[in-house]
Scaffold this active site. Sequence first.
Site, PDB file in Angstrom:
ATOM      1  N   ASN A  84       0.705  -1.261   0.019  1.00  9.25           N
ATOM      2  CA  ASN A  84      -0.068   0.207   0.025  1.00  9.25           C
ATOM      3  C   ASN A  84       0.660   1.388   0.219  1.00  9.25           C
ATOM      4  O   ASN A  84       1.948   1.160   0.156  1.00  9.25           O
ATOM      5  CB  ASN A  84      -0.916  -0.079   1.382  1.00  9.25           C
ATOM      6  CG  ASN A  84      -2.236   0.624   0.987  1.00  9.25           C
ATOM      7  OD1 ASN A  84      -2.355   1.970   0.311  1.00  9.25           O
ATOM      8  ND2 ASN A  84      -3.265   0.021   1.317  1.00  9.25           N
ATOM      9  N   HIS A 114      23.594   0.961  12.397  1.00  7.91           N
ATOM     10  CA  HIS A 114      24.715   1.813  12.709  1.00  7.91           C
ATOM     11  C   HIS A 114      25.056   1.047  14.078  1.00  7.91           C
ATOM     12  O   HIS A 114      24.354   0.703  14.707  1.00  7.91           O
ATOM     13  CB  HIS A 114      24.313   3.357  12.923  1.00  7.91           C
ATOM     14  CG  HIS A 114      23.708   3.672  11.617  1.00  7.91           C
ATOM     15  ND1 HIS A 114      24.425   4.089  10.520  1.00  7.91           N
ATOM     16  CD2 HIS A 114      22.604   3.687  10.943  1.00  7.91           C
ATOM     17  CE1 HIS A 114      23.914   4.748   9.399  1.00  7.91           C
ATOM     18  NE2 HIS A 114      22.650   4.608   9.597  1.00  7.91           N
ATOM     19  N   GLY A 150      -0.933  -1.806   8.708  1.00 11.74           N
ATOM     20  CA  GLY A 150      -0.317  -0.526   8.402  1.00 11.74           C
ATOM     21  C   GLY A 150       0.662   0.106   9.652  1.00 11.74           C
ATOM     22  O   GLY A 150       0.516  -0.366  10.650  1.00 11.74           O
ATOM     23  N   THR A 173      11.718  -6.238  15.955  1.00 13.16           N
ATOM     24  CA  THR A 173      12.984  -6.303  16.278  1.00 13.16           C
ATOM     25  C   THR A 173      13.326  -7.671  16.427  1.00 13.16           C
ATOM     26  O   THR A 173      14.637  -7.728  16.610  1.00 13.16           O
ATOM     27  CB  THR A 173      13.363  -5.349  17.344  1.00 13.16           C
ATOM     28  OG1 THR A 173      12.777  -5.762  18.456  1.00 13.16           O
ATOM     29  CG2 THR A 173      13.002  -3.923  17.155  1.00 13.16           C
TER      30      THR A 173
END
Length: 190
Positions: A84, A114, A150, A173
């Site tokens: 989407n 990083h 979403g 994560t």
Amino acid sequence: MLTEKEKMLKGDIYDPTDSELAELRIRAHRLSQQYNLTYETDIKQREDILNQLLPNRGEGAFLQSPVQFDYGIFTTVGKGFYANFNFTVLDTCPIAIGDNVFFGPNCSLYTAMHSLNPAERAYRRREDGSVYDLEYGKPITIGNNCWIAGNVTICGGVTVGDNCVIGAGSVVTRSTYRPIHLRQEIRAGL
């Protein structure tokens, strides 16, 4: 000796200011912008752009614009893929997405990483005065038949197993392999 591109794709520390990588990023950013300027009815034009930007895609893959890819060519999507609005992909490491995977609006896939150590993360200066930093990445794998709702962000190093549903607003994560069982969700009133 590995090139910076080879280091990047392996997940090793690399220099993102490398000229080959910079060219590939600029190309993908330009193609993303061109795609975003088309209408859904511009089927041939969109297909031509995606053939360059996202050549590793299965039949019936559809991306609602706007999209933004860092490279595009390091992302593979299966057949029946749907993304989407506002699909953002930082594919500094390979991203593999299975068949029949749906993404809601405002989803992001971030393989770029990083250092958590500020000294390692800091910009560096070459003898010629140019500035660079060192980065690395971790791949993302998403199985078949997944629904990513979403405003979901999936971070590098994550694997999402087949038939999984990731709820709206999630920041993923850690890897997950637990599929949602629709009958259980209906009985629970969800």
